[in-house]
Write a protein that holds these residues in place. Structure first.
Motif, short mmCIF file in Angstrom:
data_model
loop_
_atom_site.label_atom_id
_atom_site.label_comp_id
_atom_site.label_asym_id
_atom_site.label_seq_id
_atom_site.Cartn_x
_atom_site.Cartn_y
_atom_site.Cartn_z
N SER A 18 2.09 4.44 4.18
CA SER A 18 2.72 4.95 3.07
C SER A 18 3.81 5.89 3.60
O SER A 18 3.36 6.91 4.39
CB SER A 18 1.92 5.47 2.25
N TRP A 116 3.46 2.89 -2.31
CA TRP A 116 2.61 2.54 -3.73
C TRP A 116 2.43 3.73 -4.53
O TRP A 116 1.80 4.49 -3.93
CB TRP A 116 1.18 1.77 -3.63
N LEU A 117 2.60 3.58 -5.96
CA LEU A 117 2.40 4.64 -6.57
C LEU A 117 1.51 4.20 -7.92
O LEU A 117 2.44 3.20 -8.53
CB LEU A 117 3.50 5.25 -6.98
N GLY A 118 0.28 4.41 -8.11
CA GLY A 118 -0.41 4.11 -9.32
C GLY A 118 -0.02 5.19 -10.35
O GLY A 118 -0.46 6.22 -10.05
N SER A 164 -5.85 9.05 5.09
CA SER A 164 -5.23 7.90 4.95
C SER A 164 -5.13 7.22 6.38
O SER A 164 -5.02 6.13 6.31
CB SER A 164 -3.71 8.34 4.70
N ARG A 167 -10.21 4.09 8.34
CA ARG A 167 -10.68 2.94 7.62
C ARG A 167 -11.99 2.88 8.06
O ARG A 167 -12.49 2.92 9.00
CB ARG A 167 -9.81 1.60 8.24
N ASN A 207 -7.08 5.69 -0.73
CA ASN A 207 -7.56 5.06 0.37
C ASN A 207 -9.01 4.92 0.05
O ASN A 207 -9.84 4.87 1.16
CB ASN A 207 -7.33 6.10 1.77
N LEU A 245 -5.92 -3.77 -8.26
CA LEU A 245 -4.54 -4.02 -7.29
C LEU A 245 -5.01 -3.96 -5.81
O LEU A 245 -4.42 -4.68 -5.14
CB LEU A 245 -3.75 -2.62 -7.75
N ASP A 246 -5.89 -2.87 -5.28
CA ASP A 246 -6.34 -2.80 -4.15
C ASP A 246 -6.76 -4.36 -3.63
O ASP A 246 -6.50 -4.69 -2.61
CB ASP A 246 -7.58 -1.75 -3.89
C1 LIG Z 1 -2.65 1.10 -6.00
C2 LIG Z 1 -2.20 1.97 -5.20
C3 LIG Z 1 -1.68 3.13 -5.61
C4 LIG Z 1 -1.42 4.36 -4.96
N1 LIG Z 1 -0.85 5.49 -5.66
C5 LIG Z 1 -0.39 6.51 -4.74
C6 LIG Z 1 0.22 7.51 -5.59
O1 LIG Z 1 -0.02 7.68 -6.79
N2 LIG Z 1 0.76 8.62 -4.91
C7 LIG Z 1 0.80 8.57 -3.31
O2 LIG Z 1 1.25 9.43 -2.70
N3 LIG Z 1 0.23 7.31 -2.75
C8 LIG Z 1 -0.56 6.37 -3.49
N4 LIG Z 1 -1.06 5.35 -2.72
C9 LIG Z 1 -1.02 5.28 -1.22
C10 LIG Z 1 -2.08 5.49 -0.84
O3 LIG Z 1 -2.74 7.07 -0.85
C11 LIG Z 1 -2.40 4.84 0.79
O4 LIG Z 1 -2.17 3.70 0.48
C12 LIG Z 1 -3.60 5.27 1.42
O5 LIG Z 1 -3.97 6.77 1.58
C13 LIG Z 1 -3.68 4.82 2.91
O6 LIG Z 1 -2.71 5.19 3.50
P1 LIG Z 1 -1.61 4.19 4.37
O7 LIG Z 1 -0.83 3.42 3.07
O8 LIG Z 1 -0.72 5.11 5.00
O9 LIG Z 1 -2.14 3.26 5.34
C14 LIG Z 1 -1.45 4.22 -3.54
C15 LIG Z 1 -1.67 3.16 -2.93
C16 LIG Z 1 -2.21 2.15 -3.38
C17 LIG Z 1 -2.56 0.70 -2.98
#
Ligand SMILES: Cc1cc2nc3c(=O)[nH]c(=O)nc-3n(C[C@H](O)[C@H](O)[C@H](O)COP(=O)(O)O)c2cc1C
Length: 289
Positions: A18, A116-118, A164, A167, A207, A245-246
């Motif tokens: 992300s 991604w932003l939920g 993040s 895993r 995560n 969603l995940d």
């Molecule tokens: C469904 C979903 C919603 C998420 N919502 C947010 C969010 O609102 N803000 C944000 O900064 N990251 C958000 N993320 C990112 C996660 O924090 C991130 O995927 C996770 O920490 C793993 O890190 P990586 O994507 O860098 O591997 C979201 C990820 C997913 C899958």
């Protein structure tokens, strides 16, 4: 038209993280047309739910708007957002996660950063820009842009908070004791091991990595190992069930790896699935490959 990746899917899964800060980039009509072409080539949702995606160019007030919509973290300078719009189907959230993650990996393939932003997007400016109707909802959006060369301090802090970079080990996620299984991961076919590893690396809300897999002969059953407190918090804030969603996201990772290796993946919901041993994991669906 099908989605074509330049890089191997395993490499893209490893490369994607992300990203929350982007270089200034104002999308031209050509850029938008290119992105819309990519959206049109996304695979169909495995359970056939009604969904669509709209690219909306960023506006200067989006960063502030997002903070009021219960997303976490700070997004700075996104070029735009892919807003996903979903109907009311039973497996809609999984389908949404699956198709949207294919777009995320496509962006990684094109050198774009994504996050991604939920959040609670219904009745927001995103909802108006995507022309969302009464029977539709926006479960999540994906910010995208040209990533900055280095991660910003705020991004690093969010990653630290969500852990993040970590895993869970496959041993915690996968049970290999189904039909014909010996219980050892090392006895699975190399391609299934690769697919499960790609699943392990998938992004998830905060995560949490809520997925579990039971390998059962030529099938893999998928379960949700919910974080009930997290779900409760999400409900209070009015969020959709982000952990579903995940699950859709992890489905995409498994499917893309196995498809790239010549398998045909089919997703079904079994009437009498086995339980995931010793765990309060909720069965969601089965991959037949
Ligand atoms: C469904 C979903 C919603 C998420 N919502 C947010 C969010 O609102 N803000 C944000 O900064 N990251 C958000 N993320 C990112 C996660 O924090 C991130 O995927 C996770 O920490 C793993 O890190 P990586 O994507 O860098 O591997 C979201 C990820 C997913 C899958």
């Amino acid at each position: 038209m099908t989605l074509h990746f330049r890089e191997s899917i395993e490499e893209l899964v490893r490369a994607r993280t992300s990203w929350r800060a982007y270089e200034p980039w104002i999308l031209t009509s050509g850029d938008l047309a290119e992105l819309e072409k990519s959206l049109a080539s996304l695979p169909p949702p495995p359970f056939g739910s009604a969904l669509r995606h709209v690219v909306v160019p960023a506006r200067s007030d989006d960063g502030t708007t997002l903070r009021g919509l219960h997303t976490y973290g700070f997004i700075s300078n996104a070029a735009g957002f892919v807003v996903g719009v979903l109907g009311e189907d039973a497996y809609g959230l999984e389908d949404f996660g699956y198709v949207t993650e294919c777009f995320v990996l496509h962006c990684t393939d094109r050198g774009l950063g994504t996050c991604w932003l939920g959040g609670t997007f219904d009745r927001s400016s995103f909802s108006r820009r995507a022309d969302v109707h009464d029977h539709e909802q926006i479960p999540a959006v994906v910010a995208f842009g040209k990533p900055t060369a280095l991660r910003g301090m705020r991004d690093r802090l969010i990653r630290l908070g969500a852990g993040s970079h970590k895993r869970k080990p496959l041993e915690e996620l996968v049970c290999c004791s189904g039909k014909g299984g010996t219980g050892a991961l090392s006895t699975l076919s190399p391609e299934l091991q690769t697919a499960l590893e790609a699943g392990r690396l998938a992004p998830s809300a905060s995560n949490k990595q809520p997925w579990r897999f039971l390998v059962d002969g030529p099938e893999v059953h998928l379960y949700l190992h919910r974080d009930e407190r997290y779900r409760g918090l999400g409900k209070t804030l009015g969020l959709v069930d982000l952990q579903r969603l995940d699950l859709g996201i992890v489905m995409a990772h498994l499917d893309l790896v196995l498809t790239a290796r010549g398998h045909t993946c089919t997703w079904v919901v079994e009437a009498d699935p086995p339980s995931f041993p010793g765990d309060l994991a909720e069965y969601r669906c089965t991959l037949i490959y």
